[in-house]
Design an enzyme around this catalytic site. Structure first.
Site, PDB file in Angstrom:
ATOM      1  N   GLN A   8      -2.961   0.888 -11.215  1.00 28.16           N
ATOM      2  CA  GLN A   8      -1.721   0.220 -11.562  1.00 28.16           C
ATOM      3  C   GLN A   8      -1.647   0.014 -13.079  1.00 28.16           C
ATOM      4  O   GLN A   8      -2.656   0.098 -13.780  1.00 28.16           O
ATOM      5  CB  GLN A   8      -1.623  -1.134 -10.851  1.00 28.16           C
ATOM      6  N   CYS A  13       0.932   9.361  -0.301  1.00 29.20           N
ATOM      7  CA  CYS A  13       0.754  10.789  -0.068  1.00 29.20           C
ATOM      8  C   CYS A  13       2.075  11.509  -0.332  1.00 29.20           C
ATOM      9  O   CYS A  13       3.147  10.900  -0.317  1.00 29.20           O
ATOM     10  CB  CYS A  13       0.302  11.036   1.371  1.00 29.20           C
ATOM     11  N   ASN A  34      -8.186  -0.802  -8.943  1.00 31.87           N
ATOM     12  CA  ASN A  34      -8.979  -1.532  -7.964  1.00 31.87           C
ATOM     13  C   ASN A  34      -9.381  -0.551  -6.868  1.00 31.87           C
ATOM     14  O   ASN A  34      -8.521   0.162  -6.343  1.00 31.87           O
ATOM     15  CB  ASN A  34      -8.173  -2.659  -7.312  1.00 31.87           C
ATOM     16  N   HIS A  82      -5.550   5.394  -6.333  1.00 31.30           N
ATOM     17  CA  HIS A  82      -4.457   5.011  -7.235  1.00 31.30           C
ATOM     18  C   HIS A  82      -4.886   3.835  -8.089  1.00 31.30           C
ATOM     19  O   HIS A  82      -5.865   3.152  -7.809  1.00 31.30           O
ATOM     20  CB  HIS A  82      -3.202   4.630  -6.436  1.00 31.30           C
ATOM     21  N   CYS A 113       0.523   6.776   4.961  1.00 36.61           N
ATOM     22  CA  CYS A 113       0.277   6.362   3.586  1.00 36.61           C
ATOM     23  C   CYS A 113       1.503   6.608   2.721  1.00 36.61           C
ATOM     24  O   CYS A 113       1.997   7.741   2.647  1.00 36.61           O
ATOM     25  CB  CYS A 113      -0.928   7.115   3.026  1.00 36.61           C
ATOM     26  N   HIS A 140      -5.530  12.333  -0.255  1.00 35.55           N
ATOM     27  CA  HIS A 140      -5.697  10.972   0.246  1.00 35.55           C
ATOM     28  C   HIS A 140      -7.165  10.582   0.368  1.00 35.55           C
ATOM     29  O   HIS A 140      -7.514   9.404   0.193  1.00 35.55           O
ATOM     30  CB  HIS A 140      -5.015  10.844   1.611  1.00 35.55           C
ATOM     31  N   HIS A 169      -5.298   5.260  -0.582  1.00 33.49           N
ATOM     32  CA  HIS A 169      -5.085   6.431  -1.432  1.00 33.49           C
ATOM     33  C   HIS A 169      -5.584   6.144  -2.852  1.00 33.49           C
ATOM     34  O   HIS A 169      -5.380   5.049  -3.370  1.00 33.49           O
ATOM     35  CB  HIS A 169      -3.583   6.757  -1.467  1.00 33.49           C
TER      36      HIS A 169
END
Length: 381
Positions: A202, A73, A187, A200, A70, A147, A198
């Protein structure tokens, strides 16, 4: 909050957000990265009076890597990632595969005329073919170094730090030349199209006001002309008075399913005091948001417990007033709010955007908003 800005090996900016002031973030990026190369542009669609981003370089972005590879991470155990530190709280960095480039030089208005034309736009045939560099900025926000976690697993203190990062990035990006609107969003879930597992989100800094916001501004202006009042104020007051679609409410925020919800389970979260963007929230509003938003996400995850504890896929995004200059009054009319929805309509079934939705922008919802609100109230964490 402590903010530390650094650079990755290819020149992209990375920012650590920490709750402690004594943390030192000086780990260098040791990867042998070449400078990023993007080819983003925006093209004008005269039929819909909208801009479309063309970003063909994104075809090569990372797609569902295994957990031990990933890129979000921390860098540890000999493996180097996008985050040089061995651990972190919240990190924001420039996307390696951005939809918009960071060379912000000029803005595109929502409507194009010959007078609006910028140098370099092409004109040929009976209609002008308008294209500009896709100026703007795209950033990735890592909510936690864990994660296997999700936003709903964060503590209120962790959410508060994410909110600080969203607010800081809104301020910084809005100040960039040519940026017209800042959109912070998440999303979650493969069903949504997420390619990195992971936790996250945007942030997009657009060089134009988005079509959805343009429609909201037009509706708000028309409501003001008809009634002399603000549309968002009247909408929130009506939902609170009706009550049937309210999912949860606090002293400073109200979460409700909209009367004409497009998605099977869709919740809008409004501050009870109208403000234009994240920067305008006061401390009490920030504190209550953290607990109320976690409550909403946990309710979403309980909707489909019959699927063996599967996480509910969703999209969540902040709608903020655009920072466009020369448009007096628009920022004061549009109200900051969060919109959260899932494409899952029942256990094992998704709401697909088929002919009516994709072809004509006419949504057909299989779940009544009142039923959705009642179900969300029932699945209290």
């Amino acid at each position: 909050m402590k903010k530390t800005s650094t650079r990755l090996a290819d020149g992209r900016e990375l920012i650590y957000y920490d709750s402690r002031d004594d943390l030192v973030r000086d780990d260098p990026d040791r990867r042998p990265l070449e400078a990023t190369s993007t080819a983003s542009e925006i093209r004008y669609d005269p039929l819909l009076d909208e801009w479309v981003a063309i970003a063909s370089h994104r075809q090569g972005r990372i797609y569902h890597p295994p957990a031990d590879e990933c890129p979000l991470c921390p860098s540890r155990d000999g493996r180097l990632s996008e985050i040089p530190a061995a651990d972190y709280e919240v990190v924001v960095f420039e996307n390696r595969f951005p939809s918009l480039t960071s060379a912000v030089t000029g803005a595109a208005t929502g409507s194009v005329t010959d007078q609006d034309a910028a140098p370099g736009e092409q004109r040929s045939g009976p209609l002008p073919q308008l294209a500009r560099p896709g100026v703007g900025r795209c950033e990735v926000v890592c909510f936690t170094s864990d994660h296997d976690a999700s936003f709903a697993d964060l503590t209120p203190a962790q959410v508060a730090l994410v909110l600080e990062a969203w607010t800081d990035r809104t301020a910084e990006l809005s100040a960039l030349p040519g940026v017209e609107q800042v959109f912070c969003f998440e999303n979650r879930g493969k069903e949504i199209g997420v390619t990195l597992g992971h936790p996250h989100g945007q942030i997009y800094a657009y060089p134009f006001v988005t079509p959805r916001t343009e429609r909201m501004l037009a509706a708000t202006a028309a409501h003001r002309r008809r009634t002399g009042r603000n549309l968002f104020d009247d909408l929130l007051a009506a939902e609170r008075a009706d009550g049937r679609r309210v999912v949860s409410a606090g002293e400073h925020w109200t979460a409700f399913v909209p009367y004409a919800a497009r998605w099977p389970y869709e919740v809008h979260l409004y501050p009870n005091r109208r403000v234009g963007d994240l920067l305008a929230l006061n401390e009490a509003e920030r504190a209550e948001f953290c607990t109320l938003y976690l409550d909403l996400l946990q309710r979403f995850d309980r909707l489909f417990d019959a699927e063996g504890g599967a996480r509910t896929p969703y999209i969540a995004g902040w709608h903020q007033a655009p920072g466009r200059s020369g448009a007096p009054g628009t920022g004061g009319e549009l109200a900051l709010h969060m919109e959260l929805f899932t494409i899952r309509r029942t256990v094992g079934k998704l709401k697909h955007l088929a002919g009516s939705e994709s072809g004509m922008d006419v949504f057909i919802n299989d779940v009544s908003p009142e039923q959705a609100a009642r179900r969300l109230r029932e699945v209290s964490p």
